[in-house]
Design a protein around this motif. Structure first.
Motif, PDB file in Angstrom:
ATOM      1  N   THR A  41      13.759  -9.852 -12.513  1.00 38.56           N
ATOM      2  CA  THR A  41      13.758  -8.390 -12.466  1.00 38.56           C
ATOM      3  C   THR A  41      12.613  -7.928 -11.582  1.00 38.56           C
ATOM      4  OG1 THR A  41      14.621  -8.286 -14.725  1.00 38.56           O
ATOM      5  CG2 THR A  41      13.628  -6.279 -13.843  1.00 38.56           C
ATOM      6  N   ARG A  42      12.883  -7.013 -10.715  1.00 38.42           N
ATOM      7  CA  ARG A  42      11.832  -6.504  -9.835  1.00 38.42           C
ATOM      8  C   ARG A  42      10.914  -5.588 -10.632  1.00 38.42           C
ATOM      9  NH1 ARG A  42      14.291  -4.363  -4.305  1.00 38.42           N
ATOM     10  NH2 ARG A  42      12.222  -4.955  -3.539  1.00 38.42           N
ATOM     11  N   HIS A  43       9.613  -5.821 -10.501  1.00 40.81           N
ATOM     12  CA  HIS A  43       8.645  -5.025 -11.244  1.00 40.81           C
ATOM     13  C   HIS A  43       7.644  -4.402 -10.284  1.00 40.81           C
ATOM     14  CE1 HIS A  43       5.925  -8.433 -10.680  1.00 40.81           C
ATOM     15  NE2 HIS A  43       6.878  -9.217 -11.175  1.00 40.81           N
ATOM     16  N   TYR A  44       6.588  -3.798 -10.839  1.00 41.25           N
ATOM     17  CA  TYR A  44       5.740  -2.925 -10.014  1.00 41.25           C
ATOM     18  C   TYR A  44       4.560  -3.589  -9.297  1.00 41.25           C
ATOM     19  CZ  TYR A  44       2.660  -2.469 -14.217  1.00 41.25           C
ATOM     20  OH  TYR A  44       1.839  -2.669 -15.297  1.00 41.25           O
ATOM     21  N   GLU A  45       4.385  -4.905  -9.392  1.00 36.20           N
ATOM     22  CA  GLU A  45       3.170  -5.505  -8.844  1.00 36.20           C
ATOM     23  C   GLU A  45       3.024  -5.299  -7.339  1.00 36.20           C
ATOM     24  OE1 GLU A  45       2.872  -9.565 -10.129  1.00 36.20           O
ATOM     25  OE2 GLU A  45       1.799  -8.991 -11.967  1.00 36.20           O
ATOM     26  N   ARG A  46       4.098  -5.480  -6.571  1.00 38.04           N
ATOM     27  CA  ARG A  46       4.003  -5.289  -5.124  1.00 38.04           C
ATOM     28  C   ARG A  46       3.739  -3.819  -4.782  1.00 38.04           C
ATOM     29  NH1 ARG A  46       5.813  -8.972  -1.408  1.00 38.04           N
ATOM     30  NH2 ARG A  46       6.778  -7.336  -0.155  1.00 38.04           N
ATOM     31  N   LEU A  47       4.358  -2.914  -5.521  1.00 40.20           N
ATOM     32  CA  LEU A  47       4.105  -1.488  -5.297  1.00 40.20           C
ATOM     33  C   LEU A  47       2.667  -1.135  -5.650  1.00 40.20           C
ATOM     34  CD1 LEU A  47       7.389   0.104  -6.695  1.00 40.20           C
ATOM     35  CD2 LEU A  47       6.658   0.038  -4.301  1.00 40.20           C
ATOM     36  N   GLU A  48       2.151  -1.762  -6.681  1.00 42.79           N
ATOM     37  CA  GLU A  48       0.760  -1.532  -7.074  1.00 42.79           C
ATOM     38  C   GLU A  48      -0.180  -1.878  -5.917  1.00 42.79           C
ATOM     39  OE1 GLU A  48      -2.491  -3.640 -10.032  1.00 42.79           O
ATOM     40  OE2 GLU A  48      -0.358  -4.087 -10.247  1.00 42.79           O
ATOM     41  N   PHE A  49       0.104  -2.956  -5.211  1.00 37.05           N
ATOM     42  CA  PHE A  49      -0.704  -3.382  -4.060  1.00 37.05           C
ATOM     43  C   PHE A  49      -0.753  -2.283  -2.999  1.00 37.05           C
ATOM     44  CE2 PHE A  49      -0.707  -5.269   0.225  1.00 37.05           C
ATOM     45  CZ  PHE A  49      -1.905  -5.964   0.205  1.00 37.05           C
ATOM     46  N   LEU A  50       0.407  -1.709  -2.694  1.00 34.90           N
ATOM     47  CA  LEU A  50       0.464  -0.628  -1.705  1.00 34.90           C
ATOM     48  C   LEU A  50      -0.176   0.644  -2.249  1.00 34.90           C
ATOM     49  CD1 LEU A  50       1.438   0.659   0.933  1.00 34.90           C
ATOM     50  CD2 LEU A  50       3.666   1.032  -0.171  1.00 34.90           C
ATOM     51  N   GLY A  51       0.108   0.960  -3.498  1.00 33.01           N
ATOM     52  CA  GLY A  51      -0.420   2.192  -4.075  1.00 33.01           C
ATOM     53  C   GLY A  51      -1.926   2.235  -4.094  1.00 33.01           C
ATOM     54  N   ASP A  52      -2.564   1.098  -4.312  1.00 36.50           N
ATOM     55  CA  ASP A  52      -4.024   1.041  -4.288  1.00 36.50           C
ATOM     56  C   ASP A  52      -4.555   1.463  -2.926  1.00 36.50           C
ATOM     57  OD1 ASP A  52      -6.657   0.135  -5.436  1.00 36.50           O
ATOM     58  OD2 ASP A  52      -6.500  -1.268  -3.764  1.00 36.50           O
ATOM     59  N   ARG A  53      -3.870   1.056  -1.869  1.00 36.04           N
ATOM     60  CA  ARG A  53      -4.309   1.409  -0.498  1.00 36.04           C
ATOM     61  C   ARG A  53      -4.035   2.876  -0.203  1.00 36.04           C
ATOM     62  NH1 ARG A  53      -4.491  -3.610  -2.449  1.00 36.04           N
ATOM     63  NH2 ARG A  53      -5.690  -4.972  -1.073  1.00 36.04           N
ATOM     64  N   VAL A  54      -2.887   3.389  -0.644  1.00 35.41           N
ATOM     65  CA  VAL A  54      -2.571   4.802  -0.424  1.00 35.41           C
ATOM     66  C   VAL A  54      -3.577   5.678  -1.168  1.00 35.41           C
ATOM     67  CG1 VAL A  54      -0.856   6.622  -0.756  1.00 35.41           C
ATOM     68  CG2 VAL A  54      -0.122   4.342  -0.024  1.00 35.41           C
ATOM     69  N   LEU A  55      -3.865   5.313  -2.411  1.00 37.19           N
ATOM     70  CA  LEU A  55      -4.838   6.062  -3.197  1.00 37.19           C
ATOM     71  C   LEU A  55      -6.202   6.037  -2.543  1.00 37.19           C
ATOM     72  CD1 LEU A  55      -5.771   7.567  -5.727  1.00 37.19           C
ATOM     73  CD2 LEU A  55      -5.963   5.347  -6.878  1.00 37.19           C
ATOM     74  N   GLY A  56      -6.617   4.883  -2.043  1.00 39.64           N
ATOM     75  CA  GLY A  56      -7.902   4.794  -1.372  1.00 39.64           C
ATOM     76  C   GLY A  56      -7.975   5.676  -0.138  1.00 39.64           C
ATOM     77  N   LEU A  57      -6.890   5.684   0.637  1.00 44.14           N
ATOM     78  CA  LEU A  57      -6.849   6.525   1.833  1.00 44.14           C
ATOM     79  C   LEU A  57      -6.963   7.999   1.475  1.00 44.14           C
ATOM     80  CD1 LEU A  57      -6.254   7.164   4.821  1.00 44.14           C
ATOM     81  CD2 LEU A  57      -3.819   6.988   4.282  1.00 44.14           C
ATOM     82  N   LEU A  58      -6.172   8.451   0.506  1.00 47.81           N
ATOM     83  CA  LEU A  58      -6.172   9.868   0.142  1.00 47.81           C
ATOM     84  C   LEU A  58      -7.517  10.290  -0.444  1.00 47.81           C
ATOM     85  CD1 LEU A  58      -2.615  10.096  -1.452  1.00 47.81           C
ATOM     86  CD2 LEU A  58      -3.334  10.995   0.771  1.00 47.81           C
ATOM     87  N   THR A  59      -8.126   9.415  -1.216  1.00 51.87           N
ATOM     88  CA  THR A  59      -9.427   9.741  -1.802  1.00 51.87           C
ATOM     89  C   THR A  59     -10.495   9.812  -0.731  1.00 51.87           C
ATOM     90  OG1 THR A  59      -8.761   8.591  -3.831  1.00 51.87           O
ATOM     91  CG2 THR A  59     -11.097   9.082  -3.569  1.00 51.87           C
TER      92      THR A  59
END
Length: 232
Positions: A41-59
């Motif tokens: 089942t596909r879960h959120y770990e790979r998205l978490e990797f990207l989201g951390d970078r997006v959050l860092g950029l926006l912050t």
């Protein structure tokens, strides 16, 4: 509609974005425990990797706008306070992310829907999903609303009121007050999205989006501030 489907509908209303790609949203809300002992089942770990970078950029983007004269050494501690697991978990609780999560039976029984580690990871995955399903502006609109209390907690009250910040910016340069205009309203009645344009005399207009007119006006003000010299 079951309890989790209702929780997902509430979540979309709170984040101000209705997903076109429902599989993407489901993946962002699926904990890795769901895959244990079951078919892949596909879960959120790979998205978490990207989201951390997006959050860092926006912050980082927002901190540069708020502190135009600060050196990197003074900005880094603030970034660390805003981009960490505990801050993400607090945001997840404010948007009521827990009930929308898909967990294994064991993880759910052990209180996984309120575990800070799970909530923090899931909100980063959600940011990535919003970015993919929408765009960077969509992710920014969510971020500015969801992280406003976190900015306030580090002593930056201006993060809660970018319209006042822009007004002061304009007045300090002898310009008329900013003018806000709703240019578009989309989405269903339970989760509308507004697009607002802000105009300051003599400058190129900027646009912002949000789940309410007020949120969209704030987002537009932020866009104007980001692309102009910060207030002194």
């Amino acid at each position: 509609m079951n309890a989790r489907e209702k929780a997902i509908a509430v979540l979309e209303a709170r984040i101000g974005h209705t997903f076109q790609d429902r599989d993407l949203l489901e993946r962002a809300l699926t904990h890795p425990s769901v895959t244990e002992g079951a078919r892949p089942t596909r879960h959120y770990e790979r998205l978490e990797f990207l989201g951390d970078r997006v959050l860092g950029l926006l912050t980082a983007e927002r901190l540069l706008a708020l502190y135009p004269n600060e050196r990197e050494g003074a900005l880094s501690p603030r970034l660390a306070q805003l981009v960490n697991g505990q801050a993400c978990a607090r945001v997840a609780r404010r948007i009521d992310l827990g009930p929308a999560l898909r967990l294994s039976a064991g993880e759910s029984k052990s209180g996984g829907r309120d575990k800070s580690t799970i909530l923090g990871d899931a909100v980063e995955a959600l940011i990535a999903a919003i970015y993919i399903d929408g765009d960077l502006d969509t992710a920014r609109a969510f971020f500015m609303e969801a992280w406003s209390e976190e900015f306030a907690a580090i002593g930056e009250a201006r993060a809660l009121d970018p319209k006042t910040e822009l007004q002061q910016w304009a007045q300090g340069r002898g310009l008329p007050l900013p003018i806000y205009e709703v240019i578009r309203r989309t989405g269903p009645d339970h989760a509308p999205e507004f697009a607002v344009q802000v105009t300051v005399n003599g400058l190129e207009p900027e646009q912002g989006r949000g789940r309410s007119r007020q949120a969209a006006e704030k987002a537009a003000a932020i866009e104007m501030l980001l692309k102009r010299e910060g207030p002194r």
